[in-house]
Design a protein around this motif. Structure first.
Motif, mmCIF file in Angstrom:
data_model
loop_
_atom_site.group_PDB
_atom_site.id
_atom_site.type_symbol
_atom_site.label_atom_id
_atom_site.label_comp_id
_atom_site.label_asym_id
_atom_site.label_seq_id
_atom_site.Cartn_x
_atom_site.Cartn_y
_atom_site.Cartn_z
ATOM 1 N N GLN A 25 3.669 -4.207 -16.625
ATOM 2 C CA GLN A 25 5.113 -4.168 -16.307
ATOM 3 C C GLN A 25 5.388 -4.500 -14.846
ATOM 4 O O GLN A 25 6.517 -4.781 -14.467
ATOM 5 C CB GLN A 25 5.677 -2.771 -16.610
ATOM 6 N N ARG A 26 4.376 -4.438 -14.000
ATOM 7 C CA ARG A 26 4.603 -4.695 -12.573
ATOM 8 C C ARG A 26 4.306 -6.149 -12.186
ATOM 9 O O ARG A 26 4.592 -6.564 -11.060
ATOM 10 C CB ARG A 26 3.739 -3.750 -11.738
ATOM 11 N N GLY A 27 3.704 -6.906 -13.122
ATOM 12 C CA GLY A 27 3.308 -8.268 -12.777
ATOM 13 C C GLY A 27 4.182 -9.309 -13.450
ATOM 14 O O GLY A 27 5.180 -9.005 -14.087
ATOM 15 N N ALA A 37 9.324 6.994 -22.220
ATOM 16 C CA ALA A 37 9.219 6.812 -20.756
ATOM 17 C C ALA A 37 8.058 7.679 -20.271
ATOM 18 O O ALA A 37 7.865 8.796 -20.761
ATOM 19 C CB ALA A 37 10.518 7.232 -20.092
ATOM 20 N N GLU A 38 7.292 7.179 -19.294
ATOM 21 C CA GLU A 38 6.074 7.884 -18.893
ATOM 22 C C GLU A 38 6.324 9.332 -18.447
ATOM 23 O O GLU A 38 5.450 10.179 -18.604
ATOM 24 C CB GLU A 38 5.333 7.116 -17.784
ATOM 25 N N GLY A 39 7.544 9.596 -17.938
ATOM 26 C CA GLY A 39 7.838 10.957 -17.468
ATOM 27 C C GLY A 39 8.279 11.896 -18.580
ATOM 28 O O GLY A 39 8.544 13.069 -18.345
ATOM 29 N N ALA A 62 0.854 -1.197 0.000
ATOM 30 C CA ALA A 62 0.000 0.000 0.000
ATOM 31 C C ALA A 62 0.882 1.236 0.000
ATOM 32 O O ALA A 62 2.082 1.149 0.272
ATOM 33 C CB ALA A 62 -0.880 -0.008 1.250
ATOM 34 N N ARG A 63 0.276 2.366 -0.344
ATOM 35 C CA ARG A 63 0.970 3.647 -0.183
ATOM 36 C C ARG A 63 0.195 4.355 0.930
ATOM 37 O O ARG A 63 -0.893 4.877 0.700
ATOM 38 C CB ARG A 63 0.933 4.455 -1.479
ATOM 39 N N SER A 64 0.729 4.344 2.161
ATOM 40 C CA SER A 64 -0.012 4.796 3.344
ATOM 41 C C SER A 64 0.061 6.307 3.559
ATOM 42 O O SER A 64 1.136 6.873 3.720
ATOM 43 C CB SER A 64 0.526 4.077 4.579
ATOM 44 N N GLY A 99 8.445 4.069 -15.238
ATOM 45 C CA GLY A 99 9.763 4.548 -14.834
ATOM 46 C C GLY A 99 9.682 5.747 -13.907
ATOM 47 O O GLY A 99 10.696 6.309 -13.514
ATOM 48 N N HIS A 100 8.422 6.167 -13.620
ATOM 49 C CA HIS A 100 8.173 7.335 -12.787
ATOM 50 C C HIS A 100 8.881 8.531 -13.422
ATOM 51 O O HIS A 100 8.578 8.850 -14.560
ATOM 52 C CB HIS A 100 8.620 7.059 -11.344
ATOM 53 N N ARG A 101 9.858 9.152 -12.739
ATOM 54 C CA ARG A 101 10.504 10.336 -13.327
ATOM 55 C C ARG A 101 11.814 9.976 -14.021
ATOM 56 O O ARG A 101 12.641 10.848 -14.294
ATOM 57 C CB ARG A 101 10.793 11.374 -12.234
ATOM 58 N N ILE A 116 10.374 -1.504 -9.918
ATOM 59 C CA ILE A 116 10.644 -1.751 -11.338
ATOM 60 C C ILE A 116 11.356 -0.565 -11.973
ATOM 61 O O ILE A 116 12.044 -0.708 -12.974
ATOM 62 C CB ILE A 116 9.356 -2.088 -12.141
ATOM 63 N N ASP A 117 11.195 0.635 -11.375
ATOM 64 C CA ASP A 117 11.794 1.846 -11.958
ATOM 65 C C ASP A 117 13.325 1.847 -11.855
ATOM 66 O O ASP A 117 13.988 2.553 -12.606
ATOM 67 C CB ASP A 117 11.279 3.104 -11.236
ATOM 68 N N ASN A 118 13.855 1.096 -10.899
ATOM 69 C CA ASN A 118 15.310 1.029 -10.643
ATOM 70 C C ASN A 118 15.916 2.406 -10.380
ATOM 71 O O ASN A 118 17.036 2.687 -10.801
ATOM 72 C CB ASN A 118 16.035 0.361 -11.818
HETATM 73 O O1 F6P Z 1 7.090 2.975 -8.867
HETATM 74 C C1 F6P Z 1 6.544 1.997 -9.677
HETATM 75 C C2 F6P Z 1 5.482 2.578 -10.586
HETATM 76 O O2 F6P Z 1 4.958 1.505 -11.347
HETATM 77 C C3 F6P Z 1 5.948 3.715 -11.491
HETATM 78 O O3 F6P Z 1 6.627 3.253 -12.625
HETATM 79 C C4 F6P Z 1 4.641 4.376 -11.815
HETATM 80 O O4 F6P Z 1 4.846 5.737 -12.127
HETATM 81 C C5 F6P Z 1 3.856 4.206 -10.538
HETATM 82 O O5 F6P Z 1 4.433 3.133 -9.832
HETATM 83 C C6 F6P Z 1 2.390 3.922 -10.735
HETATM 84 O O6 F6P Z 1 1.794 3.877 -9.476
HETATM 85 P P1 F6P Z 1 0.308 3.338 -9.206
HETATM 86 O O7 F6P Z 1 0.335 1.848 -9.335
HETATM 87 O O8 F6P Z 1 0.036 3.775 -7.812
HETATM 88 O O9 F6P Z 1 -0.558 3.954 -10.239
#
Ligand code: F6P
Length: 319
Positions: A251-253, A221-223, A71-73, A170-172, A126-128
């Motif tokens: 990409q997360r699974g 990249a998403e950023g 979770a993100r608390s 990849g976040h930022r 996953i962003d490393n």
């Molecule tokens: O930090 C991992 C990540 O998958 C990033 O690549 C992405 O920007 C973010 O989490 C997405 O977060 P959420 O799953 O909360 O939408």
């Protein structure tokens, strides 16, 4: 050290289960009781914990996600939330905590350390993008997932002679993009760390077309910007047909690669060793190919930079 608690926090990543397995079994090996915390800091505040045994982590090394949930608390961001978390650890006589997660989770771990909790972080994202380690759990699997998608999209891109834009996470940062781009032979890679010129991209597309190229893959990249808008502008400037694919959470699974399983096991086992040795406020990592540990607070000021030579090589090879 009699009891070690563990949690996974932030975005999940393939290999987290291998890390959980390693913390639990390495603790038991040393005669320490492992305690699982569900849903990251949310569960820590809610006192949602349970004793784990050898069987709790059977048959999970090959599974993506995290059996502890994550979770993100928001509550953990408050002083009251953190105080409740510390009180729960004390009341259960937990001597050490392993936090498996990314930079946001580590900031929380540093707060706990400052409140007297013995804590070690295991890098997973996953962003490393975590400073202090060349590698974070899940990155290798995510890059391979993107690679698989590039291969498939290339088939249809060739058949239709189209330009395909593919958005990766990849976040930022552009770590996933540059590595998957080089491995997948992407013609262009756009990352947040570097500005780009759409006219130059269009020029490259025309050059490719002139020598008979049937397709082009542009990895975004998403950023780095709005993929749909970039695609629209390229179509307008080039007169070529474009399509956009956003890969998103696939990409997360998925089942972690061998690299992610091996590295997760080693990083997590070292975390247990550090706690047993009485260390605190550390994170485990890989630097220059070696398993290392360093001060967790390093990541508060350091910035992880990507290796631009990977991007440069990719540009040369996709000319
Ligand atoms: O930090 C991992 C990540 O998958 C990033 O690549 C992405 O920007 C973010 O989490 C997405 O977060 P959420 O799953 O909360 O939408």
């Amino acid at each position: 050290m009699k009891k070690i608690a563990l949690l996974t926090s932030g975005g999940d990543s393939p290999g987290m289960n291998a890390a959980i397995r390693a913390v639990v079994r390495k603790s038991i090996y040393h005669g320490v009781e492992p305690v699982g915390i569900r849903r990251g800091y949310t569960g820590l505040i809610a006192d949602d914990m349970f004793p784990m045994n050898l069987g709790s982590v059977a048959d999970i090394i090959q599974r993506g996600g995290t059996i502890l949930r994550t979770a993100r608390s928001q509550e953990f961001m408050t002083v009251e939330g953190r105080q409740r978390a510390v009180a729960n650890l004390r009341q259960r006589e937990i001597d050490g905590l392993v936090v498996i997660g990314g930079d946001g989770s580590f900031r929380g771990a540093i707060d706990l350390h400052r409140m007297g909790v013995k804590v070690v972080g295991v890098p997973a994202s996953i962003d490393n993008d975590i400073p202090g380690t060349d590698y974070a759990i899940g990155f290798d699997t995510a890059v391979n997932t993107v690679l698989d998608a590039i291969n498939k999209i290339r088939d249809t891109a060739t058949s239709h002679e189209r330009i395909f834009l593919i958005e990766v996470m990849g976040h930022r940062t552009g770590f996933i993009a540059i590595n998957a781009g080089l491995a997948g032979g992407a013609e262009t890679i756009l990352i947040p760390e570097l500005s780009y010129d759409l006219d130059q991209i269009v020029e490259k597309l025309h050059r490719g077309q002139a020598r008979g190229k049937l397709h082009s893959i542009i990895l975004v990249a998403e950023g780095a910007g709005d993929i749909l808008e970039i695609g629209r502008q390229i179509k307008e400037k080039s007169g070529m047909d474009t399509r956009a694919t956003i890969l998103g959470h696939i990409q997360r699974g998925g089942s972690p690669t061998a690299t992610d399983r091996i590295n997760a096991s080693r990083l997590a086992a070292l975390a247990v060793e550090l706690l047993i040795e009485g260390e605190t406020c550390k994170m485990t990592g890989f630097e220059a190919g070696r398993l290392t540990s360093r001060d967790l607070e390093y990541m508060l000021t350091a910035k992880k930079t990507l290796d631009q030579s990977i991007l440069e090589l990719s540009n040369i090879l996709s000319i």
